[in-house]
Design an enzyme around this catalytic site. Structure first.
Site, PDB file in Angstrom:
ATOM      1  N   GLY A  48      -5.385  -0.746  -2.360  1.00 15.50           N
ATOM      2  CA  GLY A  48      -6.434  -0.689  -1.349  1.00 15.50           C
ATOM      3  C   GLY A  48      -5.856  -0.020  -0.125  1.00 15.50           C
ATOM      4  N   GLU A  49      -6.061  -0.606   1.023  1.00 14.10           N
ATOM      5  CA  GLU A  49      -5.559  -0.033   2.281  1.00 14.10           C
ATOM      6  C   GLU A  49      -4.640  -1.054   2.952  1.00 14.10           C
ATOM      7  OE1 GLU A  49      -5.197   0.722   5.681  1.00 14.10           O
ATOM      8  OE2 GLU A  49      -4.499   2.543   4.705  1.00 14.10           O
ATOM      9  N   SER A  50      -3.355  -0.777   2.958  1.00 11.45           N
ATOM     10  CA  SER A  50      -2.378  -1.754   3.452  1.00 11.45           C
ATOM     11  C   SER A  50      -2.603  -2.114   4.921  1.00 11.45           C
ATOM     12  CB  SER A  50      -0.950  -1.240   3.240  1.00 11.45           C
ATOM     13  OG  SER A  50      -0.746  -0.007   3.890  1.00 11.45           O
ATOM     14  N   CYS A  80       0.423  -0.399  -5.500  1.00 12.66           N
ATOM     15  CA  CYS A  80       0.090   0.603  -4.487  1.00 12.66           C
ATOM     16  C   CYS A  80       0.180   0.000  -3.075  1.00 12.66           C
ATOM     17  CB  CYS A  80      -1.273   1.232  -4.781  1.00 12.66           C
ATOM     18  SG  CYS A  80      -1.567   2.794  -3.919  1.00 12.66           S
ATOM     19  N   ARG A 107       4.501   5.756   2.573  1.00 17.10           N
ATOM     20  CA  ARG A 107       3.048   5.657   2.348  1.00 17.10           C
ATOM     21  C   ARG A 107       2.444   7.022   2.028  1.00 17.10           C
ATOM     22  NH1 ARG A 107      -0.152   3.245   6.995  1.00 17.10           N
ATOM     23  NH2 ARG A 107      -1.655   3.101   5.326  1.00 17.10           N
ATOM     24  N   ILE A 136      -3.246   6.986  -6.813  1.00 25.32           N
ATOM     25  CA  ILE A 136      -4.299   7.290  -5.839  1.00 25.32           C
ATOM     26  C   ILE A 136      -3.714   7.089  -4.437  1.00 25.32           C
ATOM     27  CG2 ILE A 136      -6.600   6.677  -4.989  1.00 25.32           C
ATOM     28  CD1 ILE A 136      -7.148   5.477  -7.794  1.00 25.32           C
ATOM     29  N   ARG A 137      -3.558   8.182  -3.698  1.00 24.52           N
ATOM     30  CA  ARG A 137      -2.916   8.112  -2.376  1.00 24.52           C
ATOM     31  C   ARG A 137      -1.671   7.231  -2.432  1.00 24.52           C
ATOM     32  NH1 ARG A 137      -6.774   5.742   1.579  1.00 24.52           N
ATOM     33  NH2 ARG A 137      -5.010   5.994   2.966  1.00 24.52           N
ATOM     34  N   HIS A 172      -1.644   2.250 -10.393  1.00 27.67           N
ATOM     35  CA  HIS A 172      -2.692   1.242 -10.617  1.00 27.67           C
ATOM     36  C   HIS A 172      -2.900   0.934 -12.098  1.00 27.67           C
ATOM     37  CE1 HIS A 172      -4.426   1.344  -6.488  1.00 27.67           C
ATOM     38  NE2 HIS A 172      -3.949   2.565  -6.494  1.00 27.67           N
ATOM     39  N   GLU A 174      -4.346  -1.541 -13.304  1.00 32.98           N
ATOM     40  CA  GLU A 174      -5.664  -2.178 -13.442  1.00 32.98           C
ATOM     41  C   GLU A 174      -6.779  -1.159 -13.638  1.00 32.98           C
ATOM     42  OE1 GLU A 174      -5.456  -1.244  -9.043  1.00 32.98           O
ATOM     43  OE2 GLU A 174      -4.029  -1.718 -10.643  1.00 32.98           O
TER      44      GLU A 174
END
Length: 190
Positions: A48-50, A80, A107, A136-137, A172, A174
């Protein structure tokens, strides 16, 4: 029955829960509160977004609580953004989150959302077959401490590592059809 929680503040929570539900003798739970986290045998920190996760954890006074649980031996897996939460050091960022895993992380190391990609890799500790890896990113590990076991690298960058009962992946699992990584994480839970 092993109870595995997925920190449900932001990110790929449903996907981890769905993958955990494919495993026998595992109860998967979305967790947000101290009481819910206290009731699990292992914890997944999803992608997600840390930065957003860090702010939410701080607001709800969860950062120190979760750090203490990890330091006391709670098995944890960061995917991630979860890897970033675990890292002792983050390149070009003063703030850390749990800082429990002896790694330095960069990051968005593989670029923007448009630079996302999928590759395959055999990770012997996890499975004998090639595993699909979705980036992903994604971050990667720049440096790993002596107690950190490197599980996988891609283009000479560390993308999966383990330190005791802490597991971290830059990718990821998942978001694939392969539950091998989830099975491996569950095997770390006593």
């Amino acid at each position: 029955m092993k109870v595995v929680g997925v920190l449900a503040l932001q990110g790929a929570v449903r996907e981890h829960l769905a993958m955990l539900q494919t495993l026998p003798n595992v109860e998967a739970r979305a967790v947000k509160t101290r009481e819910e986290i206290e009731a699990v045998d292992g914890l997944i920190l999803p992608g997600g977004e840390s930065t957003a996760m860090g702010k939410i954890m701080k607001y709800f006074s969860l950062t120190d609580f979760i750090r203490d649980k990890i330091q006391a031996g709670l098995p944890v897996w960061g995917t991630c953004a979860g890897l970033i939460l675990l890292a002792k050091e983050i390149v070009e960022q003063e703030t850390t989150y749990f800082a429990t895993m002896d790694v330095v992380v960069k990051r968005n190391a593989y670029g923007s959302q448009l630079d996302s990609f999928v590759t395959k890799c055999v990770i012997p500790q996890v499975a004998e077959h090639e595993l699909p890896l979705v980036f992903i990113r994604a971050p990667y590990i720049v440096k790993a401490g002596e107690e950190v076991q490197v599980l996988a690298s891609y283009q000479d960058k560390i993308i999966a590592a383990q330190q005791g009962k802490m597991l971290a992946t830059a990718f990821h699992p998942e978001l694939t059809e392969d539950n091998a990584f989830h099975k491996y994480f569950v095997s770390l839970i006593d």
